[in-house]
Design an enzyme around this catalytic site. Sequence first.
Site, PDB file in Angstrom:
ATOM      1  N   GLU A  38       0.822  -1.212   0.000  1.00  0.00           N
ATOM      2  CA  GLU A  38       0.000   0.000   0.000  1.00  0.00           C
ATOM      3  C   GLU A  38       0.861   1.270   0.000  1.00  0.00           C
ATOM      4  O   GLU A  38       1.792   1.395   0.806  1.00  0.00           O
ATOM      5  CB  GLU A  38      -0.933  -0.012   1.222  1.00  0.00           C
ATOM      6  CG  GLU A  38      -1.837   1.207   1.339  1.00  0.00           C
ATOM      7  CD  GLU A  38      -2.715   1.443   0.121  1.00  0.00           C
ATOM      8  OE1 GLU A  38      -3.297   0.467  -0.392  1.00  0.00           O
ATOM      9  OE2 GLU A  38      -2.820   2.600  -0.333  1.00  0.00           O
ATOM     10  N   THR A  82      -6.250   2.448  -5.115  1.00  0.00           N
ATOM     11  CA  THR A  82      -5.989   1.016  -4.946  1.00  0.00           C
ATOM     12  C   THR A  82      -6.775   0.180  -5.956  1.00  0.00           C
ATOM     13  O   THR A  82      -6.232  -0.742  -6.571  1.00  0.00           O
ATOM     14  CB  THR A  82      -6.381   0.541  -3.527  1.00  0.00           C
ATOM     15  OG1 THR A  82      -5.519   1.149  -2.579  1.00  0.00           O
ATOM     16  CG2 THR A  82      -6.269  -0.965  -3.394  1.00  0.00           C
ATOM     17  N   HIS A 199      -0.840   3.568   4.946  1.00  0.00           N
ATOM     18  CA  HIS A 199      -1.823   4.376   4.216  1.00  0.00           C
ATOM     19  C   HIS A 199      -1.904   5.744   4.867  1.00  0.00           C
ATOM     20  O   HIS A 199      -1.800   5.854   6.090  1.00  0.00           O
ATOM     21  CB  HIS A 199      -3.193   3.671   4.244  1.00  0.00           C
ATOM     22  CG  HIS A 199      -4.205   4.267   3.308  1.00  0.00           C
ATOM     23  ND1 HIS A 199      -4.741   5.520   3.483  1.00  0.00           N
ATOM     24  CD2 HIS A 199      -4.769   3.768   2.183  1.00  0.00           C
ATOM     25  CE1 HIS A 199      -5.591   5.768   2.500  1.00  0.00           C
ATOM     26  NE2 HIS A 199      -5.634   4.721   1.698  1.00  0.00           N
ATOM     27  N   ASP A 258       1.142   0.233  -5.099  1.00  0.00           N
ATOM     28  CA  ASP A 258      -0.059   0.554  -5.896  1.00  0.00           C
ATOM     29  C   ASP A 258      -0.076   1.980  -6.425  1.00  0.00           C
ATOM     30  O   ASP A 258      -0.545   2.230  -7.526  1.00  0.00           O
ATOM     31  CB  ASP A 258      -1.355   0.220  -5.142  1.00  0.00           C
ATOM     32  CG  ASP A 258      -1.562   1.020  -3.859  1.00  0.00           C
ATOM     33  OD1 ASP A 258      -0.593   1.566  -3.302  1.00  0.00           O
ATOM     34  OD2 ASP A 258      -2.732   1.088  -3.400  1.00  0.00           O
ATOM     35  N   HIS A 259       0.446   2.932  -5.652  1.00  0.00           N
ATOM     36  CA  HIS A 259       0.444   4.348  -6.064  1.00  0.00           C
ATOM     37  C   HIS A 259       1.251   5.132  -5.056  1.00  0.00           C
ATOM     38  O   HIS A 259       1.727   4.575  -4.067  1.00  0.00           O
ATOM     39  CB  HIS A 259      -0.990   4.889  -6.163  1.00  0.00           C
ATOM     40  CG  HIS A 259      -1.837   4.623  -4.946  1.00  0.00           C
ATOM     41  ND1 HIS A 259      -1.620   5.243  -3.734  1.00  0.00           N
ATOM     42  CD2 HIS A 259      -2.861   3.762  -4.745  1.00  0.00           C
ATOM     43  CE1 HIS A 259      -2.487   4.803  -2.858  1.00  0.00           C
ATOM     44  NE2 HIS A 259      -3.257   3.886  -3.424  1.00  0.00           N
TER      45      HIS A 259
HETATM   46  C1  GP9 Z   1      -8.913   0.096   1.497  1.00  0.00           C
HETATM   47  C2  GP9 Z   1      -7.599   0.209   0.848  1.00  0.00           C
HETATM   48  C3  GP9 Z   1      -7.249   1.653   0.538  1.00  0.00           C
HETATM   49  O1  GP9 Z   1      -9.538  -1.132   1.590  1.00  0.00           O
HETATM   50  O2  GP9 Z   1      -7.365  -0.708  -0.153  1.00  0.00           O
HETATM   51  O3  GP9 Z   1      -7.563   2.107  -0.719  1.00  0.00           O
HETATM   52  P1  GP9 Z   1      -6.987   3.511  -1.270  1.00  0.00           P
HETATM   53  O4  GP9 Z   1      -7.473   4.595  -0.378  1.00  0.00           O
HETATM   54  O5  GP9 Z   1      -5.478   3.430  -1.239  1.00  0.00           O
HETATM   55  O6  GP9 Z   1      -7.520   3.609  -2.659  1.00  0.00           O
HETATM   56 MN    MN Z   2      -3.940   2.291  -2.131  1.00  0.00          MN
END
Ligand code: GP9
Ligand code: MN
Length: 431
Positions: A38, A82, A199, A258-259
């Site tokens: 993440e 995500t 996150h 992912d980003h």
């Molecule tokens: C939540 C997680 C976060 O279940 O995958 O998503 P994001 O905010 O990074 O798009």
């Molecule tokens: Mn994400």
Amino acid sequence: KKSELDTVKEFTESHYAAPNAKMYGIAKGKNVIVIHLESFQQFLIDKRINGKEVTPFLNKLYHSNSTYAFKNFFHQVGQGKTSDAENMLETSTYGLSTGSLFSQLGSDNTFQAAPAILNQRAKYSSAVFHGNVASFWNRNNTYKNMGYQYFFDASYFDTTGDKSTGYGLKDKLLFKNSVEYLERLQQPFYVKYITVTNHFPFTMDKEDTDFKTTDTSDSAINGYFQTAHYLDQSVHEFYNYLKKTGLLKNSMIVLYGDHYGLSNSENETLAPILGKSASDWTSYDNAQLQRVPFMVNIPGTTGGKIESTYGGEIDVLPTILHLLGISSKRYIQFGTDLFSKDHDQTVAFRNRDFVTPKYTVLNDKIYSNETGEQIDATEEVQKQVDADQKKVNKELSLSDSLNNKNLLRFYTPKGFKKVDAAKYNYADGLE
Ligand code: GP9
Ligand code: MN
């Protein structure tokens, strides 16, 4: 008359890159474990803060000769964050220009996605492990249409009290508590772990970290190194479980970011930590920071190295299929195998900006990757950039028509059986 689907197929067929014979099938029959890191950016790799590595375990993997790692790999997500990354990895089609494809189209569209392809071509079972509730990003519906057999979401785990942070179960607990399910899955399996602890706003309980971080004016930056360090420890612990259960030697582990975690507005504060000057920070620098890790670790192999090929999330599915010895030719996919000599190194961002090995093109402004400066293009360079921009625009808009008009419902790849979402029930273990 040529249908819209024909136009899409014409593009993906002519864009297709044949596999590299040296790499094709090197992981044939192995379990596939995708670890979604993440908000993890490439600059964390090999980064030291106060003399200590932020991610010592991932650094070791990055440099291991059983890992094929990419240092010029970019995320390509839009507003679906995500879920856009997941969509690209599962389908090799782009997310939408606004919103999340999972949320908008995941419940109804026809998908020809990784879990179904692997199940039908090579008898893989499939599962997702995630510490948040199943409905987030409409995953519960989208995964069924993609053919995921199991979805172990928050309801399978004890997430009470200090076991969770903002987006769900802490990563160490997710990995640890998933092992009892993982061990019981029929092999070979294709599984994905979506981590959450690293996150925004990157806060964590004191007892979960002793990493001495930066003391900038931005608490997200300071926190980022701590939560990334925690994520690194989580992956390390998971590797230890995999070793203990014997799964490691039969698996191919795919790790990717992912980003971005830190946004453009934070990058000037970040700049000095990266050895850059804040005062001449530009859009070019922001674009370069969209690099995320992509590593394929195949224990038992020794040919792994750090590749400088340019690519992005759209390229992952054909790359993985070819490593498993499964041809991707019959599918409609926009990415190309990163190991192929015909791989397309033009990396499209969702807003139509793009990066190539030589240039970064943002809002029609051309920057040289060599100098980082905006250039006045010669006629020849301008011609090349115009052609690349045209291809990027075409690719994104064809992917959009494919998905917005649900065109895959009219296309059946050779031998493909349409996914029946009604077959899957993700009810939690308590019922
Ligand atoms: C939540 C997680 C976060 O279940 O995958 O998503 P994001 O905010 O990074 O798009
Ligand atoms: Mn994400």
